[in-house]
Design an enzyme around this catalytic site. Structure first.
Site, short mmCIF file in Angstrom:
data_model
loop_
_atom_site.label_atom_id
_atom_site.label_comp_id
_atom_site.label_asym_id
_atom_site.label_seq_id
_atom_site.Cartn_x
_atom_site.Cartn_y
_atom_site.Cartn_z
N ARG A 96 -8.78 27.66 129.05
CA ARG A 96 -8.58 26.23 128.81
C ARG A 96 -8.21 25.95 127.36
O ARG A 96 -7.30 25.14 127.09
CB ARG A 96 -9.84 25.45 129.22
N LYS A 131 0.86 11.33 110.31
CA LYS A 131 0.20 10.77 111.50
C LYS A 131 0.04 11.89 112.53
O LYS A 131 0.87 12.08 113.42
CB LYS A 131 1.01 9.61 112.07
N LYS A 163 2.82 4.29 98.17
CA LYS A 163 3.06 3.42 99.31
C LYS A 163 2.79 1.96 98.96
O LYS A 163 2.40 1.64 97.83
CB LYS A 163 2.19 3.87 100.49
N GLU A 193 7.77 4.44 98.19
CA GLU A 193 8.14 3.64 99.36
C GLU A 193 8.61 2.27 98.90
O GLU A 193 7.90 1.57 98.19
CB GLU A 193 6.92 3.50 100.27
N ASP A 216 11.66 1.80 103.52
CA ASP A 216 10.78 1.59 104.67
C ASP A 216 11.10 0.27 105.37
O ASP A 216 11.06 -0.79 104.75
CB ASP A 216 9.32 1.60 104.21
#
Length: 280
Positions: A96, A131, A163, A193, A216
């Site tokens: 598994r 992510k 960011k 960004e 972005d």
């Protein structure tokens, strides 16, 4: 991949399944030898050969695996991908965990390949993002690479990414870039960004300190103008676009004068590829 790092991951994954008592079902089997085969239930791109091998070998080093496909190969529904020989209790104990990994990673590689193929013939290269599933980042980023993407930074430790929230916290692009540039090793790249023209203007004022600019959620029809301003100020600068990237948008993006396009969708929307392990 660092074999020690991979081994630690696999041991943790196996312990999650085995707990303190081990495999209550398979340990009742006699130590009889047998063979199993990994079969594709649908089409896909193979990824996860090394983690698959390590899972079986960690449970029992004597287990033998013969691959009929290589990492990154396409397979079709009904194909036998590999053969596994060894003691059946060990094979069933590792089954598994090994399957979960190869199905998940093959799913990411397959989804990534679809995005990469949409950019075929273009200078624009596909990047992944941070992510990823906690605990699986190294493996999931390996899968995007097998699918044909390039890896963006692996974490907060190997590159600077200024960011939107950093810009707010520092009080602007300029103070953020100047402060960060004084704290990092000289070999570390800085990416910023940029979400609007005000930030673009600030970025141009400290462009000499920046290696990559990410536009972005930038209107696609305005990208070429922004790239022209950036590359005019620093010809060696790399430009990346991100935000709401879809396969349909890639048909337009592939013709833009940018270096990279990044998306989390190659991981976050990837579904597992259906593979089955059957004892003969």
């Amino acid at each position: 991949m660092n074999p020690l790092y991979l081994e630690r991951l696999i041991v943790n994954f196996l312990n999650e399944d085995l707990g303190a008592t081990g495999d209550l079902t398979s340990r009742a089997l006699p130590e009889v030898k047998g063979r199993a085969k990994l079969i594709a239930k649908e089409n896909g791109i193979l990824c996860g050969v090394e983690p698959f091998n390590k899972t079986f070998k960690t449970v029992n080093p004597k287990t033998e695996i013969e691959w009929l496909k290589r990492e990154g190969d396409r397979f079709t529904e009904g194909e036998v991908i590999c053969l596994i020989e060894g003691e059946l209790p060990s094979i069933l104990t590792a089954e598994r965990t090994a399957l979960n990994l190869v199905q998940r990673l093959s799913g990411i590689a397959t989804t990534t390949r679809t995005f990469v193929e949409e950019l075929k013939g273009s200078q624009v290269r596909l990047l992944d993002t941070r992510k990823t599933t906690p605990g699986l980042r190294v493996l999931e980023k390996h899968a995007t690479k097998v699918g044909g993407a390039l890896n963006h930074r692996m974490g907060l430790y190997d590159a600077v990414m200024v960011k939107d929230n950093h810009i707010k916290a520092f009080g602007g692009v300029k103070p953020a870039v100047r402060a960060v540039s004084k704290e990092i090793p000289v070999t570390t790249k800085i990416e910023v960004e940029v979400e609007n023209y005000e930030q673009l203007k600030e970025t141009l004022e400290v462009i000499e300190l920046i290696d990559i600019v990410m536009l972005d959620n930038w209107p696609l029809e305005k990208v070429e103008e922004a790239v022209y301003k950036l590359k005019e100020a620093k010809p060696t600068l790399k430009v990346e676009i991100s935000g709401g990237i879809t396969l349909e948008k890639l048909k337009y993006i592939k013709n833009l004068p940018v270096d990279y396009v990044s998306t989390s969708k190659i991981v976050t929307t990837a579904r597992w590829i259906d593979l089955s392990l059957e004892v003969e």
